[in-house]
Design an enzyme around this catalytic site. Structure first.
Site, short mmCIF file in Angstrom:
data_model
loop_
_atom_site.label_atom_id
_atom_site.label_comp_id
_atom_site.label_asym_id
_atom_site.label_seq_id
_atom_site.Cartn_x
_atom_site.Cartn_y
_atom_site.Cartn_z
N TYR A 157 56.10 41.02 50.18
CA TYR A 157 56.41 41.13 51.60
C TYR A 157 57.82 40.63 51.88
CZ TYR A 157 55.21 36.11 51.65
OH TYR A 157 55.14 34.77 51.39
N PRO A 158 58.48 41.20 52.89
CA PRO A 158 59.78 40.68 53.32
C PRO A 158 59.61 39.69 54.46
CG PRO A 158 59.39 42.79 54.36
CD PRO A 158 58.15 42.48 53.52
N ASP B 28 61.96 36.94 57.44
CA ASP B 28 63.18 36.44 58.09
C ASP B 28 62.96 35.01 58.57
OD1 ASP B 28 64.73 38.74 57.93
OD2 ASP B 28 64.17 39.45 59.93
N HIS C 280 57.64 22.57 52.86
CA HIS C 280 57.18 23.94 52.56
C HIS C 280 56.98 24.12 51.06
CE1 HIS C 280 56.81 28.25 53.30
NE2 HIS C 280 57.71 28.48 52.37
N GLN D 42 55.58 32.92 41.80
CA GLN D 42 56.33 33.37 42.97
C GLN D 42 57.78 33.61 42.60
OE1 GLN D 42 55.99 31.67 47.24
NE2 GLN D 42 57.64 30.50 46.31
#
Length: 299
Positions: free
Chosen positions: A175-176, A178, A202, A215
Site C-alpha cells: 500500500y502507498p 502519505d 511507531h 517490511q
C-alpha cells in the site's frame, strides 16, 4: 572582570527540519488484469507454448529480483514486484516483461515506482546537534562533508537492507501512504525532535513483529503520487491486519498519516505459472533461507 563563553544546551539548538535518508534498490510494482476470455479462446497447445516461454523468462527475472503474486479482489489479477540496483535495470525489467507473448493478455491496472528508503532520524539529530554545537553553519562545505562521511558509513553498514533480496513470504500486502500536510495537521511543520519521538514509538510496534513480517519501505516523493510505498511479506495474511491495526493507535498513524489502496496477493513462483493460468491457486514453495529478524524500516 572575567567572561565565560556561554554553553549552548543541545535542546536549545535550532535544528534543520529535513532528516537524512539512505536510498537503495529501485522498486516497481506492476498491477495487471488478465484477459481470461481472450486466453480461453487459444488452442491448448498455444497456451502451453506461451506459458512455457513465460516461465523461462520469469525464472530469469526471479533470479534478478522479481516476483509474481496472484491478487485477491477486484483491483487486478496479478502483481509483479521488481527490485533492481538502479532505474536503468528496473526499466529493463519492465521492457523484458513487455516482450513476452504473455503480455498480450496483460492489461495494466496500476503501477507504483519508488526506491528503498531508510530514515535516519536518530543519527540525523545527533549529527545536527554536534555540528551546531561546534559552530558549523548548516549546508556549509564543512557541514556537508561531515554529513556525507556519516551517511557513507551507514550506507555501507545498511547495504543488506538497502538492497534486499525478494522476501520469500507466501503473502504480500502493498500500500502507498502519505504524511498529512493539512492546515490543522501538518507533519512537515513539526520540529524534527518531535517527529523523531513519534517515529521511535511507531517503530517499536513494528519491531514486535520482526520474524513474523518482513517490511520494506520505499520512498516515492518525486516518483509517484504518494510519498512512500510499504511492502509487507508474511506466511500468514492475518498478521498484516494485526500489525496495521495496532499501528493505527500510535500518534504518527492516527493523526498524521493517509493511506492509499491496499493490494494483497499470494506468491506464484515461475514454476507454478501453469497452475495459475489454468485457474488454480499456485502452490507454496518451501523457503530457501531463514526470514530476517532485523528491525524493520520505518516510513
Amino acid at each position: 572582570m572575567s567572561t565565560i563563553d556561554p554553553i549552548v544546551a543541545p535542546q536549545a539548538l535550532d535544528l534543520p527540519a529535513v532528516p537524512l535518508t539512505l536510498e537503495g534498490s529501485a522498486v516497481l510494482h506492476q498491477m495487471f488484469r488478465f484477459r481470461w476470455s481472450q486466453w480461453r479462446t487459444l488452442r491448448p497447445e498455444d497456451r502451453a507454448r506461451i506459458t512455457a516461454s513465460a516461465q523461462q523468462s520469469l525464472t530469469e527475472m526471479e533470479s534478478a529480483g522479481s516476483a509474481l503474486f496472484s491478487l485477491l479482489g477486484h483491483k487486478g489479477d496479478i502483481i509483479f514486484v521488481h527490485f533492481r540496483p538502479d532505474f536503468e535495470t528496473l526499466n529493463q525489467a519492465q521492457l523484458s516483461l513487455n516482450q513476452l507473448e504473455l503480455s498480450e493478455f496483460l492489461e495494466p491496472a496500476s503501477s507504483y515506482l519508488s526506491v528503498v528508503e531508510l530514515g535516519l532520524y536518530d543519527s540525523t539529530i545527533k549529527h545536527y546537534r554536534d555540528l551546531l554545537s561546534r559552530g558549523v553553519q548548516p549546508h556549509s562545505p564543512e557541514w556537508n562533508e561531515v554529513l556525507e562521511e556519516g551517511i557513507a558509513r551507514q550506507r555501507e553498514a545498511m547495504r543488506p537492507r538497502l538492497y534486499p533480496q525478494m522476501p520469500e513470504g507466501r503473502y504480500l500486502c502493498f500500500y502507498p501512504m502519505d504524511r498529512k500536510r493539512g492546515e490543522l495537521k501538518n507533519w512537515y511543520t513539526l520540529p524534527i525532535e518531535e517527529r523523531q519521538r513519534q517515529m521511535d514509538l511507531h517503530g517499536k510496534i513494528g519491531r514486535r513483529y520482526a520474524g513474523k513480517v518482513q517490511q520494506i519501505i520505499s520512498g516515492s516523493i518525486g516518483f509517484d503520487d504518494w510519498e512512500w510505498g510499504v511492502d509487507l511479506f508474511a506466511d500468514e495474511p492475518v498478521i498484516f491486519k494485526k500489525l496495521i491495526y495496532e499501528m493505527r493507535f500510535d500518534e504518527v498513524s492516527a493523526v498524521f498519516s493517509n493511506f492509499g489502496s491496499f493490494y494483497v496477493g499470494l506468491r506464484c513462483a515461475a514454476s507454478e505459472l501453469t497452475s495459475l493460468l489454468e485457474g488454480k491457486t499456485p502452490k507454496a514453495l518451501p523457503h530457501s533461507r531463514p526470514a530476517p529478524s532485523a528491525r524493520p524500516a520505518r516510513p
